[in-house]
Structure formats: structure tokens, C-alpha cells
Design a protein around this motif. Structure first.
Motif, PDB file in Angstrom:
ATOM      1  N   LEU A  64      -1.064  -6.510  12.304  1.00 32.47           N
ATOM      2  CA  LEU A  64      -0.594  -5.748  11.146  1.00 32.47           C
ATOM      3  C   LEU A  64      -1.761  -5.048  10.470  1.00 32.47           C
ATOM      4  N   ALA A  65      -1.551  -3.765  10.150  1.00 35.93           N
ATOM      5  CA  ALA A  65      -2.557  -3.007   9.395  1.00 35.93           C
ATOM      6  C   ALA A  65      -1.898  -2.523   8.107  1.00 35.93           C
ATOM      7  N   PHE A  66      -2.366  -3.089   6.984  1.00 39.36           N
ATOM      8  CA  PHE A  66      -1.801  -2.724   5.680  1.00 39.36           C
ATOM      9  C   PHE A  66      -2.613  -1.574   5.074  1.00 39.36           C
ATOM     10  N   GLN A  67      -1.897  -0.668   4.444  1.00 32.82           N
ATOM     11  CA  GLN A  67      -2.554   0.467   3.802  1.00 32.82           C
ATOM     12  C   GLN A  67      -1.998   0.611   2.392  1.00 32.82           C
ATOM     13  N   ALA A  68      -2.861   0.396   1.399  1.00 37.31           N
ATOM     14  CA  ALA A  68      -2.399   0.556   0.018  1.00 37.31           C
ATOM     15  C   ALA A  68      -2.125   2.028  -0.254  1.00 37.31           C
ATOM     16  N   GLU A  69      -1.112   2.292  -1.064  1.00 38.76           N
ATOM     17  CA  GLU A  69      -0.805   3.678  -1.437  1.00 38.76           C
ATOM     18  C   GLU A  69      -2.006   4.233  -2.195  1.00 38.76           C
ATOM     19  N   ASP A  70      -2.501   5.354  -1.757  1.00 40.02           N
ATOM     20  CA  ASP A  70      -3.715   5.887  -2.369  1.00 40.02           C
ATOM     21  C   ASP A  70      -3.612   7.403  -2.507  1.00 40.02           C
ATOM     22  N   VAL A  71      -2.559   7.850  -3.162  1.00 38.87           N
ATOM     23  CA  VAL A  71      -2.385   9.280  -3.399  1.00 38.87           C
ATOM     24  C   VAL A  71      -2.847   9.568  -4.822  1.00 38.87           C
ATOM     25  N   ALA A  72      -3.745  10.530  -4.965  1.00 39.78           N
ATOM     26  CA  ALA A  72      -4.227  10.859  -6.303  1.00 39.78           C
ATOM     27  C   ALA A  72      -3.041  11.308  -7.151  1.00 39.78           C
ATOM     28  N   PRO A  73      -2.842  10.683  -8.315  1.00 36.21           N
ATOM     29  CA  PRO A  73      -1.686  11.057  -9.134  1.00 36.21           C
ATOM     30  C   PRO A  73      -1.924  12.412  -9.796  1.00 36.21           C
ATOM     31  N   PRO A  74      -0.848  13.086 -10.204  1.00 38.66           N
ATOM     32  CA  PRO A  74      -1.030  14.334 -10.934  1.00 38.66           C
ATOM     33  C   PRO A  74      -1.741  14.056 -12.257  1.00 38.66           C
ATOM     34  N   ALA A  75      -2.506  15.031 -12.706  1.00 36.10           N
ATOM     35  CA  ALA A  75      -3.073  14.931 -14.049  1.00 36.10           C
ATOM     36  C   ALA A  75      -2.014  15.481 -14.989  1.00 36.10           C
ATOM     37  N   LEU A 100       4.630   7.743 -16.193  1.00 34.81           N
ATOM     38  CA  LEU A 100       3.507   6.804 -16.081  1.00 34.81           C
ATOM     39  C   LEU A 100       3.862   5.576 -15.238  1.00 34.81           C
ATOM     40  N   HIS A 101       5.141   5.199 -15.280  1.00 35.79           N
ATOM     41  CA  HIS A 101       5.603   3.974 -14.600  1.00 35.79           C
ATOM     42  C   HIS A 101       6.913   4.362 -13.911  1.00 35.79           C
ATOM     43  N   PRO A 102       6.826   5.196 -12.864  1.00 38.12           N
ATOM     44  CA  PRO A 102       8.025   5.850 -12.338  1.00 38.12           C
ATOM     45  C   PRO A 102       9.080   4.889 -11.793  1.00 38.12           C
ATOM     46  N   GLN A 103      10.303   5.404 -11.738  1.00 37.71           N
ATOM     47  CA  GLN A 103      11.436   4.572 -11.319  1.00 37.71           C
ATOM     48  C   GLN A 103      11.246   3.988  -9.939  1.00 37.71           C
ATOM     49  N   ARG A 104      10.585   4.730  -9.085  1.00 35.40           N
ATOM     50  CA  ARG A 104      10.404   4.276  -7.711  1.00 35.40           C
ATOM     51  C   ARG A 104       9.030   4.716  -7.252  1.00 35.40           C
ATOM     52  N   GLU A 105       8.269   3.815  -6.702  1.00 33.38           N
ATOM     53  CA  GLU A 105       6.994   4.228  -6.120  1.00 33.38           C
ATOM     54  C   GLU A 105       6.636   3.314  -4.955  1.00 33.38           C
ATOM     55  N   ARG A 106       5.952   3.903  -3.981  1.00 31.57           N
ATOM     56  CA  ARG A 106       5.540   3.126  -2.825  1.00 31.57           C
ATOM     57  C   ARG A 106       4.256   2.390  -3.165  1.00 31.57           C
ATOM     58  N   LEU A 107       4.201   1.104  -2.822  1.00 32.65           N
ATOM     59  CA  LEU A 107       3.003   0.314  -3.117  1.00 32.65           C
ATOM     60  C   LEU A 107       2.064   0.268  -1.926  1.00 32.65           C
ATOM     61  N   TRP A 108       2.636   0.039  -0.735  1.00 33.81           N
ATOM     62  CA  TRP A 108       1.807   0.008   0.464  1.00 33.81           C
ATOM     63  C   TRP A 108       2.673   0.173   1.705  1.00 33.81           C
ATOM     64  N   THR A 109       2.005   0.459   2.793  1.00 35.19           N
ATOM     65  CA  THR A 109       2.696   0.557   4.082  1.00 35.19           C
ATOM     66  C   THR A 109       1.997  -0.390   5.052  1.00 35.19           C
ATOM     67  N   VAL A 110       2.706  -0.735   6.107  1.00 32.97           N
ATOM     68  CA  VAL A 110       2.108  -1.610   7.119  1.00 32.97           C
ATOM     69  C   VAL A 110       2.595  -1.168   8.497  1.00 32.97           C
ATOM     70  N   ASP A 111       1.674  -1.117   9.425  1.00 35.81           N
ATOM     71  CA  ASP A 111       2.014  -0.757  10.802  1.00 35.81           C
ATOM     72  C   ASP A 111       1.700  -1.925  11.714  1.00 35.81           C
ATOM     73  N   ARG A 112       2.604  -2.147  12.678  1.00 36.93           N
ATOM     74  CA  ARG A 112       2.427  -3.235  13.634  1.00 36.93           C
ATOM     75  C   ARG A 112       2.146  -2.619  14.995  1.00 36.93           C
ATOM     76  N   ASP A 113       1.070  -3.083  15.626  1.00 31.28           N
ATOM     77  CA  ASP A 113       0.742  -2.510  16.933  1.00 31.28           C
ATOM     78  C   ASP A 113       1.398  -3.331  18.051  1.00 31.28           C
ATOM     79  N   ALA A 114       1.143  -2.919  19.282  1.00 29.53           N
ATOM     80  CA  ALA A 114       1.818  -3.541  20.430  1.00 29.53           C
ATOM     81  C   ALA A 114       1.492  -5.021  20.544  1.00 29.53           C
ATOM     82  N   ARG A 115       0.345  -5.424  20.007  1.00 26.44           N
ATOM     83  CA  ARG A 115      -0.030  -6.844  20.082  1.00 26.44           C
ATOM     84  C   ARG A 115       0.408  -7.628  18.840  1.00 26.44           C
ATOM     85  N   GLY A 116       1.183  -6.974  17.993  1.00 29.84           N
ATOM     86  CA  GLY A 116       1.710  -7.680  16.826  1.00 29.84           C
ATOM     87  C   GLY A 116       0.755  -7.721  15.648  1.00 29.84           C
TER      88      GLY A 116
END
Lengths: 392, 277
Positions: A107-118, A89-105
Motif C-alpha cells: 500500500l502506498a498512501f498519499q496525503a491530499e496535498d493540493v494548494a488551497p485557493p487564497a 474553510l471547512h468544506p462539506q466534502r474533502e478528500r483526505l488521502w488516497t491509497v494505491d495497492r500494487d500487484a504484491r499487495g
């Protein structure tokens, strides 16, 4: 759900009934249950009931854990292993979000949005059922809610199994969290199904109650018979006997007040002389929730990620501020752990952070016993009070 | 769980640096403007988690007053990896921001009372929006006094603005180590308290700075007769999430990100009195 008004509940057999339960749950869920592996009871994904620890028991003592063969075929007659359900339920390690930087600097943030296992959790002991409820309040009871935790939690199907054979380090009775799951009519929010394993002349079977509509639907699909009074009585007696067998107990005092009044106790120096500050107790504790974050970048340098991983208040960096750690001494770090668990957890979350599972006692490499430390603090406090009263 | 009442944990929102002012050799003030959606408004005393790309994230108090514009103002002192990266930002650079977090200053509780602000070093940064808020509402409060302490004259923040505040408020500044052209006070900020023009029982104090300084100032005020609940202090602990989940910011019974960083002295004093709590 097949019930009668006088004897609510049902009975399933330990063979076909339990096999069917795993089969039904596995249809659309990832079933996690106890297994025997590497000399311990280990939580793992299972696909059949055969993978459960049939005939496995454990011998526990402070700083000691041994898997043993039981003389009978009991499946859940072992107390908690090193893991708890927070692993899922509260795993040892999990990704919270990612961010990509484009050529002009930019930033595009993307929250982790993977459907968890049932998940379907099979074999949740009452102490651990309480621990899940404790983490629910920590991670979702305040002004914010931990989104990923909530999503995993909301989808989880919980099969509690009452405790009939507590380990020598268990003290759930004194924490009010076991060995049963509560009132006969159950706490509907806490479990979907509650099982009690019974092995007597009448056979090897489970006394089953549904705690939710989802639980009733699953129970309805299992080969079962209506609850009978002898099975119910046998189940009640097995749980009552477990309470009688509990070898350890917290001192029967207001632990919240005891901790608040013990911040300068001499006992902290005593325990600090033994404590290795390894953090094992925090890793195995089913309610310890602390995390830290890691920021990583890939080789392009334009993609970064934020990860969350378990942290421990025994780590020197845990309280780091500009200028150094707030809690530099082992004394202060053990005190933080114990006073939080038994004391300030009440202030922060309205209840105790200890459920009496005994894992911290078993997995402490030097065998520090939380019940013994609490008793020593109580004795010191009582001595101090007596001395104060004697002083004219 | 009551997810309906709770805000979900969030990813950072991108904000662009639209203005950078160097305050001192290691302190800079940034004005940030949202690239897309803006975060909800921050109240004085609240903080944001500010992320420097690829380096990490730290809590930073808001230093600007919400004026209806979606911009954020933060003052950062370069002391660690993240704060050094933030200090090095240039106009046009982008950072990530989450928030608002925490409980801010309760300036409303000072209505009808004198307002005393005591700041040590970078501690002036979270107090700046409170001062601006107080100045913007003349008549609502009694006299406004601002006492500022710094290590050296070169470490004083918001120097031009501080002088301007002097038109409507009493401003007193002291430094630990004077420089050749310094004509002001020398010594710790508590020394300025003795010149008080406020009545201890009719003042509401707001204090931020190094912990020993907070301790000294709050202790002095309470000894002089100010009720502990009228001394508000802003405290600092390690923070990872800002949302009450990571456990790092515990100070005894208090989760500082959730119950603080602003708390009153009645609550803070017994906690700070315990070594290594």
C-alpha cells in the motif's frame, strides 16, 4: 493606511471604493461574498462589486426566510444567509488521502496535498468572525491540527462588515459576538479589514479600519479619504442601533452551568416531540464542525480514497457502536446538540460554541428556537431550585 | 491557532502483518511491522486508527508493550465490517496505521501501591501492555492482581500467556457460561473482587470491558474505599479521526479520543450515569 491619531480609520465610497476593493482582492484571490440567488442571500465567488446584494434585505422568523427588496441601496443590510464561511474553510466534502495497492499487495498512501485557493471573504458579519475563531480553536487549538483547514485559513483575507440591520432571529448581542467587531482599535487577529456601511445625507459610504498589515496594504490601494468624525459617529450609531434592535436574547445566566445541571430536564421530551432530527441546525450552524469519513474504491479495486464530509449529531449513526447507537432517542440527540453548543463546548474548547447568528432558528423546519429552549431550561431549573428551597 | 505546537493530521503509515495468532473464534492478535517509516512509540492504553484497504478504519488499542522495536501489536474482535476485514488478514498483508492517539494508562501513579487489573472480554487487549509493563518493573509496585472475565472459556484471550503471568502475579479467571471441562469460577467478574488480597485504600485499579461491567467493578471498588481517582477505566465511543476533529467520541464534556480513552472514575462516573449521553 491613512489615519489620524484622533480618528483612526478611513472612508471609502459605496460605489468606486467598494468596486476597487473587489478589484484589488480579485487580483490574486478568490473573492467570496454575499449574492442574491434562489431567493436567498448565498455566498458565491464574485468578480465585481455589482454582484453583491444591492438593495436586498431579508425577513426572518423561526422556520421562515424571505428575501425582500429594500427601499434603499444598502448592500450589507441583511443578516446571515443559510451558508457560513465554513462552506469554504471547512468544506462539506474533502478528500483526505488516497491509497494505491500494487500487484504484491503493498500500500502506498498519499496525503491530499493540493494548494488551497487564497480566499478573500467579503462581508463577514461579526457573529461569523467569531465563528471562524471558534473553528480555529476546534480544528487547530488542540494536540493536533487539521492541516487542510489551517492552510485555507492562513491564506484567507477577511473583510468583516459590521451589522447594522439584524434579523428578527439574531441574538449576537447576548452572546457578546456582535453586532460590532469589537473595540475601536480592533482585534488584529480577527480581520484584515473591517467595514461599516453608512447611508445618510452625506452619502453612501463605508467606514474602514485595517486590522492587519495585509489589510493596510489593500486599504492603501483603494480610493479613500481619511476618517472624519461624522462618518465615524454615523458608523458607531448604526451599530449601536443594531444592538438596540436585537429582538432575541439568550437568558442572561451562566449557560455552561445551566446545561450541566439540565441533563435530566423534562424540557428535552417537549423539544423532542417537535424536533424532526433532520440536522438542518447543524448544517447551517457556523461553528458545527463534526465530520464523518467515507472510504471508496475505484473499479480496479486497487485505488481507494478517504473522504471527509460534514456529519450531524442528529444522525442515528453518529454515535454508532457495536450493539447500536449510544444516542437512540431524539431527546438525547437534541440534548447532545444543545448542551454541546452552549455547555460542554466550554469544557472542550474554552468558550461557547454559539455565536448568536440565529441560523438554527430560521432553518429549523419546525421553528425550534434555541433561545426559547434555553429560556425554558432556565425556567425549569429555577422552578426546581425554588421547590427544593421550599422543601423543609 | 498554534500550529507550531500541534501535530499535523496524518495519512496512514503502511504496516505489514508479520505474525497472526488466532485467540478465539472471532478474535485475533496481529504483530505489525512498518513498511517504511514507523509511527512514534505507543504507550499502554493509547490507540491507533487501523485501516483495512478499501473497507475503512477503526480505533484499536495497542496490545503490545513498546520494547524498542518498531512493531505494533493489536488484538481485534470481528464485530463490524472493518474489524471483520482486519480479523481476516494474513501474514504478509498490509494495513494502514495512524497514531498514537489518546491518553493511556497512568501506571506511574500506582508506584508503591498494589495494582489491580480487571478485564472483561476484549477489554483485556488494552490492559495487556499495562500488565507487561507492571511485570517488567518488579519492586516498583505492590502486589499485582489480574481478574479476567469472559463469556465462555473459549472466549479467553492470551491463554498461554495468562498462565505464565501467574508466576509473578495473582491471576483469577471467571466465565459467564462454563464448558464441560471448565473447572474455574463461573459468574461475573465482580464476584472475584470479594476475594481481594489488596487493601482498598492502597490499590490502584485499571478496568476495561463492557460498560456495565466497568460500572459494576468501579462502583464496587469505590464503595470498598478505593478513591475514584485511583480507578482508571478505558471507555469506547464511535471515532472517525482520533485527533479531536470529528466530534463523534463525545461523552459529555469529554472528547474521548483526546481526553481519553483512559479516564479516572471520578470523571467517568457522572458521565456514564446519564443515559444516552
Amino acid at each position: 493606511m491613512t489615519t489620524s491619531s484622533s480618528v483612526p480609520g478611513a472612508v471609502i465610497s459605496a460605489s468606486e471604493g467598494l468596486a476597487a476593493l473587489v478589484d484589488v482582492l480579485a487580483e490574486d484571490r478568490t473573492v467570496i461574498g454575499p449574492t442574491c440567488r434562489d431567493g436567498a442571500i448565498v455566498l458565491a465567488e464574485i468578480s465585481t462589486a455589482d454582484e453583491l446584494p444591492h438593495g436586498c434585505g431579508v425577513e426572518l422568523e423561526a422556520g421562515r426566510y424571505r428575501l425582500v427588496s429594500r427601499p434603499d441601496a444598502m448592500i450589507f443590510a441583511h443578516s446571515a444567509g443559510p451558508q457560513s464561511w465554513k462552506t469554504y474553510l471547512h468544506p462539506q466534502r474533502e478528500r483526505l488521502w488516497t491509497v494505491d495497492r500494487d500487484a504484491r499487495g503493498r500500500l502506498a498512501f498519499q496525503a491530499e496535498d493540493v494548494a488551497p485557493p487564497a480566499y478573500a471573504f467579503l462581508g463577514v458579519r461579526p457573529c461569523d468572525l467569531r465563528a471562524i475563531a471558534v473553528q480555529d480553536r476546534v480544528l487547530g487549538g488542540g494536540p493536533h491540527t487539521a492541516t487542510a483547514y489551517r492552510r485555507r485559513r492562513e491564506r484567507a483575507f477577511v473583510v468583516a462588515v459590521e451589522c447594522t440591520d439584524p434579523g428578527a432571529t439574531c441574538f449576537c448581542t447576548s452572546m457578546g459576538s456582535g453586532p460590532g467587531v469589537g473595540r475601536e482599535d480592533g482585534d488584529a487577529a480577527a480581520y484584515d479589514l473591517a467595514l461599516t456601511e453608512v447611508l445618510d445625507d452625506e452619502g453612501h459610504r463605508f467606514w474602514v479600519r485595517a486590522g492587519s498589515p495585509a489589510g493596510e496594504r489593500v486599504l492603501g490601494r483603494l480610493p479613500h479619504r481619511p476618517g472624519d468624525a461624522p462618518s465615524r459617529v454615523a458608523a458607531r450609531e448604526a451599530v449601536a442601533a443594531a444592538a438596540q434592535h436585537m429582538e432575541r436574547a439568550m437568558p442572561p445566566v451562566d449557560l455552561h452551568a445551566l446545561m450541566a445541571g439540565s441533563l435530566d430536564a423534562a424540557r428535552w421530551d417537549d423539544v423532542a416531540a417537535r424536533c424532526l432530527t433532520c440536522g438542518n441546525c447543524t448544517m447551517v450552524c457556523p461553528t458545527c464542525f463534526c465530520t464523518t469519513t467515507e472510504d471508496v474504491t475505484d473499479l480496479t479495486g486497487d485505488h481507494a480514497e478517504r473522504w471527509q464530509r460534514w456529519d450531524s449529531c442528529f444522525d442515528l449513526d453518529f454515535s454508532h457502536l457495536h450493539g447500536g447507537p449510544v444516542r437512540a432517542s431524539a431527546r438525547s440527540r437534541y440534548r447532545q446538540w444543545l448542551t454541546h453548543k452552549l455547555g460542554t463546548w466550554h469544557d472542550q474548547f474554552g468558550e461557547s460554541g454559539c455565536v448568536g447568528c440565529g441560523r438554527c432558528i430560521v432553518w429549523c423546519p419546525v421553528g425550534i428556537d434555541i433561545t426559547e429552549e434555553a429560556a425554558a431550561l432556565h425556567a425549569e431549573s429555577a422552578d426546581r431550585q425554588a421547590a427544593a428551597e421550599e422543601t423543609p | 491557532m498554534n500550529p507550531a505546537a500541534a501535530r499535523p493530521s496524518s495519512r496512514p503509515f503502511p504496516y505489514r502483518v508479520v505474525r497472526r495468532a488466532r485467540e478465539t473464534a472471532d478474535v485475533a492478535t496481529f504483530e505489525l511491522s512498518p513498511v517504511g517509516d514507523a509511527l512514534p512509540p505507543f504507550r499502554p492504553g493509547q490507540f491507533a486508527m487501523v485501516y483495512a484497504f478499501g473497507v475503512g478504519e477503526i480505533p484499536v488499542s495497542v496490545s503490545g508493550l513498546d520494547d524498542g522495536e518498531p512493531t505494533l501489536v493489536h488484538t481485534v474482535r470481528a464485530v463490524g465490517a472493518v474489524s471483520r476485514a482486519l480479523y481476516g488478514l494474513r501474514v504478509g498483508d498490509t494495513v494502514g496505521v495512524r497514531g498514537p492517539y489518546g491518553v493511556g494508562w497512568d501506571l506511574a501513579s500506582a508506584a508503591g501501591l498494589d495494582v489491580l487489573v480487571v478485564a472483561g472480554g476484549i477489554g483485556l487487549a488494552p490492559l495487556r501492555p499495562l500488565i507487561l509493563d507492571g511485570l517488567a518493573q518488579p519492586g516498583r509496585y505492590g502486589r499485582l492482581t489480574v481478574l479476567i472475565g469472559a463469556r465462555t472459556p473459549s472466549d479467553l484471550l492470551y491463554r498461554a500467556q495468562t498462565r505464565a503471568w501467574g508466576a509473578e502475579a495473582h491471576i483469577d479467571v471467571t466465565v459467564d457460561h462454563p464448558e464441560p471441562d471448565w473447572r474455574g469460577d463461573v459468574g461475573v467478574v465482580t464476584r472475584l473482587l470479594s476475594r481481594g488480597t489488596w487493601s482498598p485504600s492502597r490499590v490502584c485499579a485499571f478496568v476495561c470491558g463492557p460498560e456495565p461491567m466497568i460500572h459494576a467493578v468501579a462502583g464496587e471498588l469505590v464503595r470498598a474505599g478505593t478513591p475514584p481517582h485511583r480507578v482508571q477505566v478505558s471507555l469506547e465511543r464511535n471515532m472517525r479521526c482520533g485527533e479531536g476533529f470529528c466530534g463523534h467520541c463525545q461523552l459529555g464534556s469529554v472528547l474521548l479520543c483526546r481526553d481519553g480513552p483512559v479516564t479516572d472514575w471520578g470523571r467517568a462516573e457522572p458521565l456514564l450515569a446519564v443515559k444516552e449521553l
